[in-house]
Design a protein around this motif. Structure first.
Motif, PDB file in Angstrom:
ATOM      1  N   MET A 114      -3.016 -10.789  -0.735  1.00 38.52           N
ATOM      2  CA  MET A 114      -2.474 -10.850  -2.094  1.00 38.52           C
ATOM      3  C   MET A 114      -3.550 -11.291  -3.081  1.00 38.52           C
ATOM      4  O   MET A 114      -3.677 -10.740  -4.169  1.00 38.52           O
ATOM      5  CB  MET A 114      -1.269 -11.791  -2.143  1.00 38.52           C
ATOM      6  CG  MET A 114      -0.065 -11.229  -1.428  1.00 38.52           C
ATOM      7  SD  MET A 114       1.460 -12.233  -1.359  1.00 38.52           S
ATOM      8  CE  MET A 114       1.069 -13.789  -1.986  1.00 38.52           C
ATOM      9  N   PHE A 115      -4.360 -12.291  -2.701  1.00 45.20           N
ATOM     10  CA  PHE A 115      -5.427 -12.755  -3.576  1.00 45.20           C
ATOM     11  C   PHE A 115      -6.452 -11.654  -3.797  1.00 45.20           C
ATOM     12  O   PHE A 115      -6.914 -11.431  -4.913  1.00 45.20           O
ATOM     13  CB  PHE A 115      -6.112 -14.000  -2.998  1.00 45.20           C
ATOM     14  CG  PHE A 115      -7.289 -14.434  -3.808  1.00 45.20           C
ATOM     15  CD1 PHE A 115      -7.102 -15.060  -5.026  1.00 45.20           C
ATOM     16  CD2 PHE A 115      -8.577 -14.188  -3.379  1.00 45.20           C
ATOM     17  CE1 PHE A 115      -8.178 -15.441  -5.803  1.00 45.20           C
ATOM     18  CE2 PHE A 115      -9.661 -14.563  -4.142  1.00 45.20           C
ATOM     19  CZ  PHE A 115      -9.465 -15.196  -5.356  1.00 45.20           C
ATOM     20  N   SER A 116      -6.799 -10.946  -2.740  1.00 45.94           N
ATOM     21  CA  SER A 116      -7.782  -9.870  -2.843  1.00 45.94           C
ATOM     22  C   SER A 116      -7.288  -8.766  -3.786  1.00 45.94           C
ATOM     23  O   SER A 116      -8.037  -8.265  -4.624  1.00 45.94           O
ATOM     24  CB  SER A 116      -8.065  -9.289  -1.458  1.00 45.94           C
ATOM     25  OG  SER A 116      -8.956  -8.215  -1.552  1.00 45.94           O
ATOM     26  N   LYS A 171     -13.314  -4.481 -16.368  1.00 41.29           N
ATOM     27  CA  LYS A 171     -14.249  -3.362 -16.469  1.00 41.29           C
ATOM     28  C   LYS A 171     -13.679  -2.173 -17.243  1.00 41.29           C
ATOM     29  O   LYS A 171     -14.413  -1.322 -17.694  1.00 41.29           O
ATOM     30  CB  LYS A 171     -14.663  -2.903 -15.074  1.00 41.29           C
ATOM     31  CG  LYS A 171     -15.517  -3.917 -14.360  1.00 41.29           C
ATOM     32  CD  LYS A 171     -15.881  -3.459 -12.970  1.00 41.29           C
ATOM     33  CE  LYS A 171     -16.712  -4.511 -12.268  1.00 41.29           C
ATOM     34  NZ  LYS A 171     -17.033  -4.133 -10.897  1.00 41.29           N
ATOM     35  N   ALA A 172     -12.359  -2.138 -17.394  1.00 38.61           N
ATOM     36  CA  ALA A 172     -11.714  -1.015 -18.073  1.00 38.61           C
ATOM     37  C   ALA A 172     -12.067  -1.021 -19.555  1.00 38.61           C
ATOM     38  O   ALA A 172     -12.206  -2.072 -20.165  1.00 38.61           O
ATOM     39  CB  ALA A 172     -10.196  -1.098 -17.907  1.00 38.61           C
ATOM     40  N   ARG A 179      -7.437  -6.174  -9.172  1.00 37.34           N
ATOM     41  CA  ARG A 179      -6.771  -5.767 -10.420  1.00 37.34           C
ATOM     42  C   ARG A 179      -7.419  -6.442 -11.622  1.00 37.34           C
ATOM     43  O   ARG A 179      -7.615  -5.827 -12.667  1.00 37.34           O
ATOM     44  CB  ARG A 179      -5.276  -6.102 -10.360  1.00 37.34           C
ATOM     45  CG  ARG A 179      -4.480  -5.169  -9.470  1.00 37.34           C
ATOM     46  CD  ARG A 179      -2.969  -5.276  -9.684  1.00 37.34           C
ATOM     47  NE  ARG A 179      -2.450  -6.622  -9.764  1.00 37.34           N
ATOM     48  CZ  ARG A 179      -1.983  -7.328  -8.737  1.00 37.34           C
ATOM     49  NH1 ARG A 179      -1.964  -6.805  -7.535  1.00 37.34           N
ATOM     50  NH2 ARG A 179      -1.519  -8.544  -8.915  1.00 37.34           N
ATOM     51  N   LEU A 180      -7.761  -7.724 -11.475  1.00 36.28           N
ATOM     52  CA  LEU A 180      -8.400  -8.454 -12.566  1.00 36.28           C
ATOM     53  C   LEU A 180      -9.773  -7.865 -12.885  1.00 36.28           C
ATOM     54  O   LEU A 180     -10.111  -7.656 -14.054  1.00 36.28           O
ATOM     55  CB  LEU A 180      -8.521  -9.933 -12.198  1.00 36.28           C
ATOM     56  CG  LEU A 180      -9.118 -10.850 -13.254  1.00 36.28           C
ATOM     57  CD1 LEU A 180      -8.288 -10.797 -14.543  1.00 36.28           C
ATOM     58  CD2 LEU A 180      -9.177 -12.275 -12.751  1.00 36.28           C
ATOM     59  N   LEU A 181     -10.550  -7.572 -11.865  1.00 33.42           N
ATOM     60  CA  LEU A 181     -11.861  -6.962 -12.089  1.00 33.42           C
ATOM     61  C   LEU A 181     -11.725  -5.594 -12.759  1.00 33.42           C
ATOM     62  O   LEU A 181     -12.504  -5.252 -13.647  1.00 33.42           O
ATOM     63  CB  LEU A 181     -12.621  -6.816 -10.769  1.00 33.42           C
ATOM     64  CG  LEU A 181     -13.247  -8.089 -10.225  1.00 33.42           C
ATOM     65  CD1 LEU A 181     -13.797  -7.857  -8.821  1.00 33.42           C
ATOM     66  CD2 LEU A 181     -14.351  -8.579 -11.145  1.00 33.42           C
TER      67      LEU A 181
END
Length: 102
Positions: free
Chosen positions: A14-16, A27-28, A21-23
């Motif tokens: 879940m953390f991964s 970057k988006a 998603r955060l990265l």
């Protein structure tokens, strides 16, 4: 009512996924308005939680991205967010979970 217990592997997964998603969001490409949002040295220092002098030291050492128009540097919000994320320290639980999954 049933309760499911998560294993360390489940939590690590879940953390991964959260980290990915955060990265991806960082970057988006952002909207033109958000991308162009700039901060002065004082406002940027307040935003990232350091004193203006410390931020000035980071600028002189070229350790933080900035834009220079004239004498005072300006900072893009996206660059400040990315700088904060790069300096994030993982918790002991996150490190232990990652070690157990290797």
């Amino acid at each position: 009512m049933t309760v499911e217990l998560a294993t360390k592997g489940d939590l690590a997964q879940m953390f991964s996924e959260f980290e990915q998603r955060l990265l991806a969001k960082l970057k988006a490409p952002q909207s033109a308005k958000a991308e162009k949002q700039t901060f002065t040295l004082k406002a940027a220092a307040d935003y990232i939680g350091v004193k203006p002098r410390k931020l000035g030291d980071l600028v002189r050492a070229k350790e933080i991205p900035h834009v220079r128009f004239g004498k005072e540097p300006k900072f893009l919000k996206a660059d400040l967010d990315n700088y904060l994320f790069q300096h994030r320290v993982s918790s002991s639980a996150e490190l232990e979970s990652a070690a157990n999954n290797r």
